[in-house]
Design a protein around this motif. Sequence first.
Motif, short mmCIF file in Angstrom:
data_model
loop_
_atom_site.label_atom_id
_atom_site.label_comp_id
_atom_site.label_asym_id
_atom_site.label_seq_id
_atom_site.Cartn_x
_atom_site.Cartn_y
_atom_site.Cartn_z
N HIS A 265 -44.34 -13.81 -101.37
CA HIS A 265 -43.85 -12.66 -102.13
C HIS A 265 -44.88 -12.23 -103.18
CE1 HIS A 265 -41.05 -10.01 -104.20
NE2 HIS A 265 -41.29 -10.67 -105.33
N VAL A 266 -45.45 -13.19 -103.90
CA VAL A 266 -46.46 -12.89 -104.91
C VAL A 266 -47.66 -12.18 -104.26
CG1 VAL A 266 -48.12 -13.96 -106.51
CG2 VAL A 266 -45.74 -14.75 -106.47
N GLY B 10 -47.57 -10.53 -101.37
CA GLY B 10 -47.07 -9.25 -100.90
C GLY B 10 -46.97 -8.20 -101.99
N GLN B 11 -46.72 -8.64 -103.22
CA GLN B 11 -46.60 -7.72 -104.35
C GLN B 11 -47.95 -7.44 -105.02
OE1 GLN B 11 -43.72 -6.06 -105.48
NE2 GLN B 11 -43.12 -6.72 -103.43
#
Length: 194
Positions: A151-152, A154-155
């Motif tokens: 997620h990190v 991806g962001q």
Amino acid sequence: MSFDTSLCVYCASNLGIDSRHIEAARELGRAMAQRKIRLVYGGARIGLMGALADAVLAGSGEVVGIIPRHLDKVEVGHRGASQLIVVESMHERKNLMFEMSDAFAVLPGGFGTLDETFEILTWRKLSLHDKPVLLVDVAGFWRPLISLIDHVIGQGFAIAADRELYRVVANVPALLTALETAPSPKLAAQPERL
């Protein structure tokens, strides 16, 4: 008996609720003793830390525990360790664990384990070391963390290549294989930058 390799193992001072985590700690301890791999760890005689250290010692292995004075009584420093080093601060503990180790394995744990893991990964990202860092995903314990890292990335707060800072292994045998095949660190120690 000669112990040429030291493995730092980050893990909990609690036992947790899944007996597979305790068994993995014991299995790793037995394997380390058999392979003459020195254990460097947080110094407690309780929780997964204690189970791991006791298994190494039961196999006539070498155990170096490093514990801050303020935790020595709380976590009950392991007086049976081959060497128990009592230091003044958490930072001194983590730095000494780093300096004394050739590689890092991460078993299940809580905030302290996460703190140690992210610090050693950050130091690796900053090219302060290139020692292997292995997450031992016992019973899928680290899957939520791996999802968070994805997620990190991806962001846009980390890059995809950051996944190469660590390796995920499913169990203790896979950890041992990964350690045997890991490239030797090439970066010189830079203690002044830690």
